[in-house]
Design an enzyme around this catalytic site. Sequence first.
Site, PDB file in Angstrom:
ATOM      1  CD  GLN A  68      76.534  72.628  12.002  1.00 52.54           C
ATOM      2  OE1 GLN A  68      75.796  72.951  11.086  1.00 52.54           O
ATOM      3  NE2 GLN A  68      77.442  71.677  11.847  1.00 52.54           N
TER       4      GLN A  68
ATOM      5  CG  ASN B   9      75.746  67.940  13.552  1.00 57.55           C
ATOM      6  OD1 ASN B   9      76.405  68.613  12.766  1.00 57.55           O
ATOM      7  ND2 ASN B   9      76.099  66.733  13.934  1.00 57.55           N
TER       8      ASN B   9
ATOM      9  CG  ASP C 215      87.448  71.096  10.519  1.00 54.83           C
ATOM     10  OD1 ASP C 215      86.412  71.157  11.192  1.00 54.83           O
ATOM     11  OD2 ASP C 215      87.776  70.084   9.871  1.00 54.83           O
TER      12      ASP C 215
ATOM     13  CG  ASP D  48      89.251  68.767  14.526  1.00 54.48           C
ATOM     14  OD1 ASP D  48      88.987  69.489  13.545  1.00 54.48           O
ATOM     15  OD2 ASP D  48      89.297  67.527  14.458  1.00 54.48           O
TER      16      ASP D  48
ATOM     17  CG  ASP E 170      86.552  69.001   1.080  1.00 52.41           C
ATOM     18  OD1 ASP E 170      86.166  68.018   0.415  1.00 52.41           O
ATOM     19  OD2 ASP E 170      87.247  68.890   2.114  1.00 52.41           O
TER      20      ASP E 170
ATOM     21  CG  HIS F 222      92.594  69.084  10.879  1.00 57.78           C
ATOM     22  ND1 HIS F 222      92.211  67.783  11.104  1.00 57.78           N
ATOM     23  CD2 HIS F 222      91.454  69.771  10.628  1.00 57.78           C
ATOM     24  CE1 HIS F 222      90.898  67.683  10.992  1.00 57.78           C
ATOM     25  NE2 HIS F 222      90.412  68.872  10.714  1.00 57.78           N
TER      26      HIS F 222
END
Length: 636
Positions: free
Chosen positions: A204, A233, A260, A262, A372, A396
Amino acid sequence: MTHVLQNVVFPLDRDPDLLPLYVDPETWSVIDEEPVRVSNRAQLGNILSRTSARIVAGRRVSFGTYFNAFPASYWQHWTAVRNVTLTVRTVGPATILVYRSNGAGVKQRLETREVDGAATSTFELVLDQYSDGGFIWFDIVADEKSALFEGAEWTTELDPMRDGKASIGITTFNKPDYCVWTLMNLADSPEVLDVVDRIFLVDQGDRRVDAQPEFGEVAARLGETLQVVTQPNLGGSGGFARAMTETLARPESEFVQLLDDDVRIEPESIRRSVVFGRFATVPTIVGAHMFDLLDRPKLHAWAEVVDDTPFMWRALYQEKLPHDFSVANLRQSPLLHMRLDADYNGWWMCLIPVSILRDVGLSLPAFIKWDDAEFCLRAREAGYPTVSMPGVALWHVSWVGKDDSIDWQAYFHARNRIVAGLLHSPAPNGGTLLRHSMRVDLKHLMMMQYYPVALRHQALRDVLSGPEHMRANLATAMPAARAVAKEYPETVVHRDSGVPLRSRRGRLVFKRMKQHSFDSPTGLRLRWFTTTTLISHWLHAPKPANLEQPEVEFGKGDAHWWRLPLYDSALVSSADGSGKNVYTRDRRKFRKMLLDSVGLHRRLRRDWPRLAASYRAAAPELTSPAAWQRTFEEAS
């Protein structure tokens, strides 16, 4: 047929900080309830491959570690597996000792075996005493000569409840280097790809993953398994909803594994989550724990819950986090041996059966924050549990060095929590949610943080407008929130330009309290402090000298809500340490925002039953695959 539940593995990286998560190559003891390392640490050179290692003569190595102990309690509670075989392959003279623990972390030896030469040792284990918690693991002791450990796995002959593969859905916004690393690790893990149908990379951003120099090679290695999807996005919720939609169209996919961007993965964790999902007695959401990418032995998130009365998320035993495995290993941490039941799991890594998607819908169009948690609460109400699974984890970028409660994300924190409360709170009128929301406004106002209050008030107005706004502003809410920052000088981070900013009275330094302990006012002192501060900020204008130059300076860790309000202005270090923000009291903004806050929260309290009914009625449409498909088409 034999099914591998869990492989024993060593770290992908030759990073000494990772060793305590995989293997304890030393003797530990406990002195005055504090863990102490008392003898030699094995060198990384003794790890020979992903699955093999050298056990030096006279040394003892334990696999009772985070990634290599077998979480017996979770397998007993959530699956029908009752008989497990541990197979250990060694070469040379050694002693293999098999242990178990209970929910209190008490260790018991199950079996001991002497081996020599090339040996394959099997241990038949029964899962029938692990209701409250407990792991099973093994240690290896080398005798007078060094021995080789050539691998181990935990298996069962029981067939799983379902046997489909998983599609991996990675949502990314301008994190191409992390994504390429993840793809490379997946390409290097054929045992993981065996349980993967497709990898949907939902890009995105404008820093495209497929524009990276390494992408061509890894894409060729993954072949048709990898599919890159580009779209504007739409936040984490829009990216993950796209991965869910694409997975629903794959008959071979029994699950979608959300990841995710990162992050650094442990590939075995992905395989374990899929296998656990296959064996779960009912379709089950399998969540991963989260370690800190920048301090890798530290566990930051596990077994997350939503407290009903304030309707706020937290981890079970939040005060015990983060847990540092370089200080206390698994065997020394009784709390970690409990079976911890979760309400939800963060979507940094979370496996969701497609049958649940078909039953309860996709992600709420929330952009970020609470999507979530809301999804897992929705699934729970339909009878589908979430399991926060030990030994399933990744690294993370943690929230250390961040404060997203005062940036553009404040809008989503406020709106999505209230929307989730309208949808799922069992307490009348949301319990204390609105009271807590009002307190958040007051704290920001007393701290001279007017920007997050402006965003929070826009969030409350949008909630009051009805559920239709959520899809309507999915692509515009974030840029709109960021644009508002220009109206608030405190959002500017003043970075070092050679002439450092200084305050009139210098920096205030406070005695450091213990973790999770604060010197904040409580009880009657809290009420008195709040009342007198609000009255003072309403009546008194700041002194001109304090407007020209900040009155005092605070470190970020000292700039609490009960300290900043005592001054007209303050210089405060940014959360990441890259600069400083200047907070200045503005009586006009304070008065208007205080009145707005009272009025908006009063309206929400009055209209709660009507709004709850409205949002609950709209939820099936907001989360339906068809509605999301229309959103993707319109965005493109």
